[in-house]
Design a protein around this motif. Sequence first.
Motif, short mmCIF file in Angstrom:
data_model
loop_
_atom_site.label_atom_id
_atom_site.label_comp_id
_atom_site.label_asym_id
_atom_site.label_seq_id
_atom_site.Cartn_x
_atom_site.Cartn_y
_atom_site.Cartn_z
N LEU A 61 0.72 -1.23 -0.10
CA LEU A 61 -0.09 0.21 -0.03
C LEU A 61 0.66 1.36 -0.24
O LEU A 61 1.62 1.03 0.24
CB LEU A 61 -0.75 0.29 0.83
CG LEU A 61 -1.94 1.25 1.54
CD1 LEU A 61 -3.11 1.68 0.46
CD2 LEU A 61 -2.57 1.46 2.78
N ARG A 62 0.23 2.01 -0.41
CA ARG A 62 0.90 3.97 -1.09
C ARG A 62 0.43 4.60 -0.24
O ARG A 62 -1.12 4.76 -0.91
CB ARG A 62 1.62 3.67 -2.25
CG ARG A 62 0.58 3.79 -3.54
CD ARG A 62 0.84 4.72 -4.74
NE ARG A 62 1.32 6.37 -3.69
CZ ARG A 62 1.77 7.49 -4.21
NH1 ARG A 62 2.78 7.00 -4.84
NH2 ARG A 62 1.87 8.82 -4.19
N GLY A 63 0.86 5.91 -0.02
CA GLY A 63 -0.06 6.58 0.68
C GLY A 63 0.83 7.93 0.79
O GLY A 63 1.62 7.53 1.96
N THR A 99 5.79 5.21 2.06
CA THR A 99 5.33 6.87 2.61
C THR A 99 6.01 7.57 1.88
O THR A 99 7.71 7.10 2.69
CB THR A 99 4.19 7.12 3.45
OG1 THR A 99 3.62 8.20 2.93
CG2 THR A 99 5.26 7.21 5.23
N GLU A 100 6.31 8.25 1.56
CA GLU A 100 7.63 9.60 1.17
C GLU A 100 8.02 10.74 2.77
O GLU A 100 7.60 10.63 3.44
CB GLU A 100 6.90 10.25 0.27
CG GLU A 100 7.89 11.83 -0.31
CD GLU A 100 8.55 12.34 -1.23
OE1 GLU A 100 6.78 11.99 -1.90
OE2 GLU A 100 8.84 13.24 -1.95
N ALA A 101 9.22 10.57 2.53
CA ALA A 101 9.90 11.29 3.43
C ALA A 101 10.88 12.71 2.80
O ALA A 101 11.28 12.34 2.00
CB ALA A 101 11.35 10.15 4.54
N SER A 244 -4.70 15.21 -3.97
CA SER A 244 -4.03 15.47 -5.17
C SER A 244 -4.12 14.40 -6.36
O SER A 244 -4.20 13.59 -6.71
CB SER A 244 -2.35 15.32 -4.95
OG SER A 244 -2.76 14.06 -3.88
N ASP A 245 -2.98 13.85 -7.73
CA ASP A 245 -3.05 13.54 -8.65
C ASP A 245 -4.40 13.08 -9.52
O ASP A 245 -4.33 11.48 -9.49
CB ASP A 245 -1.77 12.51 -8.64
CG ASP A 245 -0.69 13.56 -8.22
OD1 ASP A 245 -0.80 14.94 -8.96
OD2 ASP A 245 0.37 13.01 -8.13
N GLY A 246 -5.58 13.43 -8.87
CA GLY A 246 -6.80 12.76 -9.53
C GLY A 246 -7.09 12.12 -10.68
O GLY A 246 -7.38 11.38 -11.38
C1 PEP Z 1 4.82 10.54 -5.58
O1 PEP Z 1 4.02 9.21 -5.77
O2 PEP Z 1 3.00 10.68 -4.89
C2 PEP Z 1 4.92 11.32 -5.70
C3 PEP Z 1 4.99 12.63 -5.56
O3 PEP Z 1 6.02 11.22 -6.88
P1 PEP Z 1 6.77 11.82 -7.66
O4 PEP Z 1 8.17 12.54 -6.40
O5 PEP Z 1 6.97 10.47 -8.71
O6 PEP Z 1 6.44 12.74 -8.56
#
Ligand code: PEP
Length: 276
Positions: A61-63, A99-101, A244-246
């Motif tokens: 799962l991502r988010g 998830t992103e740091a 975001s990104d819809g």
């Molecule tokens: C994301 O995975 O939502 C994202 C922001 O990706 P990227 O860093 O590839 O733009």
Amino acid sequence: MISPYPLAARMARPDGTTVHIGSVEVGGSMPIVIAGPCAVESEMQLLMTAEAVAEAGATMLRGGAFKPRTSPYAFRGLGIEGLRLLARARAITGLPVITEALSPVDVELVAEYADAIQIGARNMQNFVLLEAAGATGKPIVLKRGPSATIEEWLLAAEYILATGNPNVILCERGIRTFETATRNTLDLNAVAVVKQRSHLPILVDPSHGTGHWSLVTPLALAGLAVGADGLMIEVHHDPEHATSDGPQSLTHANFAALMERIHVQSSGDSLKEAVA
Ligand code: PEP
Ligand code: MN
């Protein structure tokens, strides 16, 4: 000749590397599929999508809880609340979470909650962040910078490997070119090039790579056909109202249809292997 990235070079591990994220093996015989919303927006939204992607056969799962946004006025994520929700979704579905740091300041916190840390495209050459993420020992998914060459990308991976953390996964998410019909140009050449030059597993993200949901399935299948070890796919229960990104997000039904196509394509591949 000594490689500029001795730890990431294919020669360092000619048989390739597998990275384990919980029970998920990246770089093994089966492609993995990481799916979920661009951003964690609410408990209801995350749990609905987490259950839908798990049901459809996603492996992770991502988010995003910390979102890198072009405009400072756009939704920038729920922060720690988003991390807590991801942990809940993992407890319910059993899927490991990524998830992103965004900043070295958040790395420890993200590492407490997530099974893998994403370094976003905009931060590919944030070397202090790369080292901080590497130092957690967690698996790191390193997205390619929108204007980064493959060599720069592998050197960024080298920064993480040089911390002593071998758990690095690359992710091709499209680069900026003169083309405007798509958000980015998904560089599938890069997958084949990376496979030759590096032992690291590589994923393809056709969501950011195209920017249009209707292009996600064909490019996902193409990514697997060219040898990617897996996919990262954005999924939303109501893309029109996503924060975001819809426009690039698959509905639950479209994601399930993509998973069906992947099964057909990969059983076709094993058939090919069987007759070879
Ligand atoms: C994301 O995975 O939502 C994202 C922001 O990706 P990227 O860093 O590839 O733009
Ligand atoms: Mn996104």
